[in-house]
Write a protein that holds these residues in place. Structure first.
Motif, PDB file in Angstrom:
ATOM      1  N   LYS A 146      -5.685  -0.175  -7.407  1.00  0.00           N
ATOM      2  CA  LYS A 146      -5.038   0.339  -6.200  1.00  0.00           C
ATOM      3  C   LYS A 146      -3.872   1.219  -6.604  1.00  0.00           C
ATOM      4  O   LYS A 146      -3.039   0.831  -7.424  1.00  0.00           O
ATOM      5  CB  LYS A 146      -4.538  -0.812  -5.317  1.00  0.00           C
ATOM      6  CG  LYS A 146      -3.836  -0.354  -4.031  1.00  0.00           C
ATOM      7  CD  LYS A 146      -4.798   0.317  -3.071  1.00  0.00           C
ATOM      8  CE  LYS A 146      -4.097   0.789  -1.809  1.00  0.00           C
ATOM      9  NZ  LYS A 146      -5.028   1.451  -0.873  1.00  0.00           N
ATOM     10  N   THR A 169       0.769  -6.486  -3.650  1.00  0.00           N
ATOM     11  CA  THR A 169      -0.408  -5.663  -3.355  1.00  0.00           C
ATOM     12  C   THR A 169      -1.688  -6.432  -3.631  1.00  0.00           C
ATOM     13  O   THR A 169      -2.689  -6.281  -2.919  1.00  0.00           O
ATOM     14  CB  THR A 169      -0.369  -4.360  -4.172  1.00  0.00           C
ATOM     15  OG1 THR A 169       0.839  -3.660  -3.862  1.00  0.00           O
ATOM     16  CG2 THR A 169      -1.554  -3.472  -3.843  1.00  0.00           C
ATOM     17  N   CYS A 217      -4.573  -6.860  -0.855  1.00  0.00           N
ATOM     18  CA  CYS A 217      -5.951  -6.426  -1.075  1.00  0.00           C
ATOM     19  C   CYS A 217      -6.937  -7.567  -0.808  1.00  0.00           C
ATOM     20  O   CYS A 217      -8.004  -7.348  -0.223  1.00  0.00           O
ATOM     21  CB  CYS A 217      -6.125  -5.908  -2.500  1.00  0.00           C
ATOM     22  SG  CYS A 217      -5.420  -4.265  -2.795  1.00  0.00           S
ATOM     23  N   GLU A 221      -4.778  -4.025   2.545  1.00  0.00           N
ATOM     24  CA  GLU A 221      -4.829  -2.783   1.776  1.00  0.00           C
ATOM     25  C   GLU A 221      -6.225  -2.697   1.153  1.00  0.00           C
ATOM     26  O   GLU A 221      -6.637  -3.620   0.455  1.00  0.00           O
ATOM     27  CB  GLU A 221      -3.784  -2.772   0.652  1.00  0.00           C
ATOM     28  CG  GLU A 221      -2.345  -2.738   1.113  1.00  0.00           C
ATOM     29  CD  GLU A 221      -1.926  -1.375   1.633  1.00  0.00           C
ATOM     30  OE1 GLU A 221      -2.736  -0.429   1.560  1.00  0.00           O
ATOM     31  OE2 GLU A 221      -0.795  -1.273   2.122  1.00  0.00           O
ATOM     32  N   PRO A 256      -8.785  -1.793  -1.624  1.00  0.00           N
ATOM     33  CA  PRO A 256      -8.752  -1.361  -3.030  1.00  0.00           C
ATOM     34  C   PRO A 256      -9.395   0.011  -3.188  1.00  0.00           C
ATOM     35  O   PRO A 256     -10.305   0.381  -2.450  1.00  0.00           O
ATOM     36  CB  PRO A 256      -9.566  -2.434  -3.753  1.00  0.00           C
ATOM     37  CG  PRO A 256      -9.605  -3.604  -2.823  1.00  0.00           C
ATOM     38  CD  PRO A 256      -9.557  -3.031  -1.442  1.00  0.00           C
ATOM     39  N   ASP A 257      -8.900   0.758  -4.167  1.00  0.00           N
ATOM     40  CA  ASP A 257      -9.502   2.065  -4.469  1.00  0.00           C
ATOM     41  C   ASP A 257     -10.771   1.911  -5.289  1.00  0.00           C
ATOM     42  O   ASP A 257     -11.711   2.702  -5.161  1.00  0.00           O
ATOM     43  CB  ASP A 257      -8.502   2.937  -5.238  1.00  0.00           C
ATOM     44  CG  ASP A 257      -7.252   3.242  -4.433  1.00  0.00           C
ATOM     45  OD1 ASP A 257      -7.365   3.356  -3.198  1.00  0.00           O
ATOM     46  OD2 ASP A 257      -6.170   3.348  -5.044  1.00  0.00           O
ATOM     47  N   THR A 266     -15.354  -5.935  -0.030  1.00  0.00           N
ATOM     48  CA  THR A 266     -14.729  -4.622  -0.139  1.00  0.00           C
ATOM     49  C   THR A 266     -15.711  -3.487   0.104  1.00  0.00           C
ATOM     50  O   THR A 266     -15.335  -2.331   0.069  1.00  0.00           O
ATOM     51  CB  THR A 266     -14.101  -4.454  -1.537  1.00  0.00           C
ATOM     52  OG1 THR A 266     -14.979  -4.992  -2.524  1.00  0.00           O
ATOM     53  CG2 THR A 266     -12.780  -5.181  -1.610  1.00  0.00           C
TER      54      THR A 266
END
Length: 254
Positions: free
Chosen positions: A21, A54, A58, A63, A65-66, A78
């Protein structure tokens, strides 16, 4: 074998695989791998800015995750298949700041989500809320409003509110850091009881005594990575990594 099959096979109720992230050019999580098994208390420690907060956000999908995968109860949450409402019903979160509704009494704060989200009856929700407030030691405060409660009492209301959704996992985000020192114990005692009852918990904390006493496992984070992970007596009392030794040397001297 798929990641989902591997996570189920090792008994993990929660699994993170290569989670990354970033916020702009700042990498906050840099390839986190972690398993939390049912009934475990995993304590995450580390300096400010290491990515601990974070990580929790997540897990609860506050938030996204990338990169990487987060698996809960054997299913990836996710991906596009993930059901955010399902996750937040099954994964409770207690924040550093209590986030109670100031215009609602303690019992009203606790019964709101089961009533509105789960559609449970008013009477059942009220009875359950009263039971949970008694469980966290606030039987005499059910009708008090947040402004009439101490910080420790407000945090215990917040714990009861999270428990009202009957979560399978509880996330705790530095829940004692905003409290006066004399109020810390009453909150930690509730968390100890939950751990003793078998609640699965992922706890971001600066309370090293709690981590040593209650934790099944401790993960030390720095720079968005898990630097060292293992049983509390190993990580806290006999750390192997220099960065862990440096951090604990400063923290345990206080």
């Amino acid at each position: 074998m798929s990641t989902e099959e591997t996570t189920r096979g090792n008994g993990a109720i929660l699994g993170l695989r290569g989670v990354k992230k970033s916020f702009g050019s700042l990498t906050v999580l840099d390839g986190i791998d972690m398993d939390v098994r049912k009934g475990e208390v995993v304590c995450v420690i580390g300096p400010s800015g290491s990515g601990k907060s974070t990580l929790l956000r997540c897990v609860n999908l506050l938030e996204p995750p990338d990169e990487g995968q987060i698996l809960f109860e054997g299913k990836e949450i996710t991906s596009s298949r993930g059901d955010v409402d399902y996750v937040r019903q099954r994964v409770g979160m207690v924040f550093q700041n209590f986030n109670l509704f100031p215009n609602m009494s303690a019992i009203e704060n606790v019964k709101l989500a089961p009533r509105m989200v789960l559609g449970r009856g008013e009477s059942d929700c009220r009875d359950r809320a009263r039971e949970l407030l008694e469980r966290v030691g606030l039987a005499e405060k059910v009708d008090e409003y947040p402004e009439r409660l101490s910080g420790g009492q407000q945090q215990r209301v917040a714990i009861a509110r999270a428990l009202a959704m009957d979560p399978q996992v509880m996330l705790f985000h530095e829940v004692t850091s905003a409290l006066d020192p004399e109020l810390v114990k009453e909150v930690l005692d509730v968390m100890r009881e939950l751990a003793g009852e078998g609640m699965t918990m992922l706890v971001v904390t600066h309370e090293m005594g709690f981590a040593k006493e209650v934790g099944s496992k401790v993960a030390f984070m720095d720079g968005g990575k898990i630097v060292e992970e293992g049983p509390p007596d190993k990580v806290i009392e006999d750390p192997q990594m220099d960065r862990t030794k440096q951090f604990l040397g400063l923290v345990l001297e206080r």
